[in-house]
Structures are given as C-alpha cells and as structure tokens.
Design an enzyme around this catalytic site. Structure first.
Site, PDB file in Angstrom:
ATOM      1  N   PRO A   2       2.903   2.551  -4.592  1.00 13.49           N
ATOM      2  CA  PRO A   2       1.765   1.721  -4.210  1.00 13.49           C
ATOM      3  C   PRO A   2       1.119   2.291  -3.327  1.00 13.49           C
ATOM      4  O   PRO A   2       1.414   2.207  -2.123  1.00 13.49           O
ATOM      5  CB  PRO A   2       2.649   0.446  -4.093  1.00 13.49           C
ATOM      6  CG  PRO A   2       4.118   0.722  -4.009  1.00 13.49           C
ATOM      7  CD  PRO A   2       4.259   1.992  -3.884  1.00 13.49           C
ATOM      8  N   GLU A   3      -0.111   2.672  -3.593  1.00  9.15           N
ATOM      9  CA  GLU A   3      -1.039   2.884  -2.714  1.00  9.15           C
ATOM     10  C   GLU A   3      -2.234   1.765  -2.713  1.00  9.15           C
ATOM     11  O   GLU A   3      -1.906   0.944  -3.539  1.00  9.15           O
ATOM     12  CB  GLU A   3      -1.790   4.380  -3.158  1.00  9.15           C
ATOM     13  CG  GLU A   3      -0.567   5.339  -3.031  1.00  9.15           C
ATOM     14  CD  GLU A   3      -1.478   6.730  -3.407  1.00  9.15           C
ATOM     15  OE1 GLU A   3      -2.500   7.337  -2.918  1.00  9.15           O
ATOM     16  OE2 GLU A   3      -0.448   7.431  -3.988  1.00  9.15           O
ATOM     17  N   HIS A 111      18.281  -5.701  -8.016  1.00  8.00           N
ATOM     18  CA  HIS A 111      17.314  -5.362  -7.248  1.00  8.00           C
ATOM     19  C   HIS A 111      16.220  -6.472  -6.625  1.00  8.00           C
ATOM     20  O   HIS A 111      15.326  -6.011  -5.966  1.00  8.00           O
ATOM     21  CB  HIS A 111      16.499  -4.175  -7.986  1.00  8.00           C
ATOM     22  CG  HIS A 111      17.606  -3.221  -8.088  1.00  8.00           C
ATOM     23  ND1 HIS A 111      18.029  -2.206  -7.229  1.00  8.00           N
ATOM     24  CD2 HIS A 111      17.959  -2.578  -9.207  1.00  8.00           C
ATOM     25  CE1 HIS A 111      19.150  -1.538  -7.849  1.00  8.00           C
ATOM     26  NE2 HIS A 111      19.031  -1.660  -9.126  1.00  8.00           N
ATOM     27  N   ARG A 130      14.465   0.918  -4.225  1.00  4.82           N
ATOM     28  CA  ARG A 130      14.935   2.120  -3.255  1.00  4.82           C
ATOM     29  C   ARG A 130      14.761   1.183  -1.960  1.00  4.82           C
ATOM     30  O   ARG A 130      15.263   1.877  -0.787  1.00  4.82           O
ATOM     31  CB  ARG A 130      14.048   3.182  -3.340  1.00  4.82           C
ATOM     32  CG  ARG A 130      14.118   4.149  -4.509  1.00  4.82           C
ATOM     33  CD  ARG A 130      13.224   5.301  -4.490  1.00  4.82           C
ATOM     34  NE  ARG A 130      13.627   6.247  -3.427  1.00  4.82           N
ATOM     35  CZ  ARG A 130      12.605   7.347  -3.345  1.00  4.82           C
ATOM     36  NH1 ARG A 130      11.457   7.423  -4.166  1.00  4.82           N
ATOM     37  NH2 ARG A 130      13.102   8.151  -2.362  1.00  4.82           N
ATOM     38  N   ARG A 173      -8.971  16.617  14.880  1.00  2.00           N
ATOM     39  CA  ARG A 173      -7.762  16.786  14.582  1.00  2.00           C
ATOM     40  C   ARG A 173      -7.657  18.280  13.857  1.00  2.00           C
ATOM     41  O   ARG A 173      -8.345  18.594  13.158  1.00  2.00           O
ATOM     42  CB  ARG A 173      -7.374  16.032  13.353  1.00  2.00           C
ATOM     43  CG  ARG A 173      -7.398  14.367  13.959  1.00  2.00           C
ATOM     44  CD  ARG A 173      -6.597  13.487  12.877  1.00  2.00           C
ATOM     45  NE  ARG A 173      -6.939  12.099  13.318  1.00  2.00           N
ATOM     46  CZ  ARG A 173      -6.355  11.148  13.608  1.00  2.00           C
ATOM     47  NH1 ARG A 173      -5.129  11.314  12.987  1.00  2.00           N
ATOM     48  NH2 ARG A 173      -6.687   9.833  13.941  1.00  2.00           N
TER      49      ARG A 173
END
Length: 292
Positions: A2-3, A111, A130, A173
DNA sequence: ACCTCGACCTGGGCGC
DNA sequence: TGCGCCCAGGTCGAGG
C-alpha cells in the site's frame, strides 16, 4: 502493497460505511501492530465513538471520531475491510497465475488482528499477514499536529507540493533521487512502485544525485509524481498480491505499469531492455535510454 | 548529519 | 511432493 493510491482507494471505499456511524464493540488480538499505541488501548477508547470523517496523509489513514483519531498504516500486507451482513462471504480466492489472495468479503481468520463492530451491523476488520502495519490511537484531531507527531512530510496530492517545495527538498540532498523520493519525512506517500513509475514518466534515472535535478527536470518530476499517483487511484490501486479496497476489491493499476517489475522486458517508450538495480535498498527498474 | 544495512514477519515461487 | 532459498508494495534503529 500500500502506497498512497492504495490507501486513498481504501479511504474512498470505506467512507460510506463509516461516516456518522458509531462503534458498538472492538476486539483486538495482542500483536505488534498495536505497539506504541500513543494515547490508549484501542478497545477502551474506541468503543461508543462515532466516526466523523476519514482522511489520509501519505500512506497513513485517519479514522476520525468525536474524541480522537484511529491512525492506520497498512505496512506491506495490511487489509482494512468491511464485512457487511447484507453481502455474502466468499472464501479467499487465489489467482492461479498471479497468486493473488483476495476476496469480496471474508470472515476473520488467523491474520485478522482487529474487529470493530459498528451499529449498522457491519464489521470493520484489519488483517495483516506480515504484521508490518500499525494501528494507534491519538487524542489529537487529524491535522498538522498529528502529522508532525508521525513525522510525515508533504503529501504530493496537496497544494503544499509545489515545484518550489520539490526543489528545496532535493537541492540539499546528496543521495540518489530514488532514495530521497522514498523518504516519508520529505514526501509522504511514494513507495517502490510509484517512485519507479514517476521517474520513468519524468525521464530521470533513479541513481541521479537528488541535488542535480534542476530547471525543467524539476517541473517534469513534479508532474510525473502526480500523474503516477492519480493513475494509480483511478485504477483502484495496484494489486500485485494481496491489496484490496475496503470492500475487498482488487485494483487494476498493475496492468498499466510502465517499468515496475518489468525488468528484462522492452521499454514501453523505446524498446530498449529495462534494467534493474538497487537504490535505497530497493529493487529498482528503469530504462537506461529514456531516463537520463 | 548522513547513509547503509539488517531486522521485523509470513508466504509464494522456483529450482533441484 | 517436498525442501531450501530467494523475494516481496514499508519502516525503524544500530552502527559506520
């Protein structure tokens, strides 16, 4: 999974089930997902509250209530879905070719780590194989203070994301562009898939030093980030394995990906074989001819 | 202050 | 059919 586009897909699909609806009871199975719960134990603080809104910043989903906010991060395999008594349960369905594990609606299984029964009779469920996801409670309203507490940067779909803001973030950066775009403290919402897609659309190599993106390239990258994300949202998210919306529907963006996961295939732009490498510790795919 | 690396988890795919 | 190995959409903290 999921983004940003996947989380936005979940947000939109859950909204009609949650808006204005009270929570009747909450069941939580002890799990690392609830570590550092901020301001209280979920079952204690959430019971009886009414959902007043559903918002998102980057990959975080905010279930707003009249007394605070449930903050949800889906990690890699989180699924936040509604089980509606008006619909019929189906078993998990595994796609023969892709291995997709999805379903329209399913009962809780081993889960499933949280169940919130709503006054409508529907049940909001959180399932995460997970267990990289997070669910925490904050007394804060969804807004700048909560965003600050979570350490989140600019959401690329807000007006705060300008070419100038992008320039400022990149100029200092030294790291490679891909790593910088993945940094949630700078931009909140991009992950491995959409960074690769955006860099392809922008014609920029993932390994280029972030500070070396200047001039017209800044505008291209700004546009490409938004285009890649909007495309993902329109397709209902990218389902590579187990992403589903709040109603258990898979997404279709995987069919329209240009480079992500297509190592060894011809570039959709020029036909050159797509290359693969490692940036920011993540598998990265790009076209050495189209991306400079 | 910056960066890289491994850890955190489980399950699917692939090669033997 | 089974086993061992590698891989996976995301963070986080330790250490250089």
């Amino acid at each position: 999974m999921p983004e940003l586009p996947e989380v936005e897909t979940v947000r939109r699909s859950l909204l009609p089930y949650l808006q204005g609806v009270a929570v009747r009871s909450v069941t939580v199975r002890p799990c690392r997902i609830f570590r550092d719960g901020f301001d209280g134990t979920l079952s204690e603080v959430l019971t009886g509250r009414v959902f007043t809104g559903l918002s998102r910043h980057g990959k975080w989903l905010f279930l707003e209530t009249d007394g605070g906010t449930v903050c949800v991060h889906l990690g890699m395999t989180g699924q936040l879905t509604v089980r509606d008594r008006l619909r019929v349960d189906r078993p998990f369905h595994r796609h023969l070719k892709t291995g997709l594990e999805r379903t329209i609606q399913h009962p809780p299984d081993r889960h499933t780590h949280m169940l919130a029964e709503l006054e409508t009779g529907a049940v909001l469920m959180y399932r995460d194989v997970r267990k990289f996801g997070r669910i925490l409670w904050s007394g804060l309203e969804a807004g700048p203070a909560l965003r600050e507490r979570l350490g989140l940067g600019i959401d690329p779909l807000t007006e705060e994301f300008t070419v100038e803001a992008l320039r400022r973030g990149l100029e200092s950066r030294r790291r490679d562009l891909k790593s910088v775009l993945l940094d949630q403290k700078f931009l909140a919402g991009l992950g491995n898939i959409y960074v690769d897609e955006a860099l392809f659309l922008a014609g920029l190599r993932p390994g280029r030093g972030a500070y070396r993106v200047k001039g017209a390239a800044l505008g291209s990258l700004h546009r490409a980030v938004r285009t890649a994300l909007y495309k993902g949202i329109e397709a209902g998210g990218t389902t590579l394995r187990d992403f589903v919306s709040g109603e258990g529907q898979q997404g279709y963006n995987q069919e329209g990906l240009s480079v992500y996961g297509r190592y060894g295939e011809p570039c959709p732009g020029c036909g050159e074989t797509l290359r693969r490498g490692l940036y920011g510790g993540r598998t990265t795919t790009w076209c050495a001819r189209c991306q400079k």
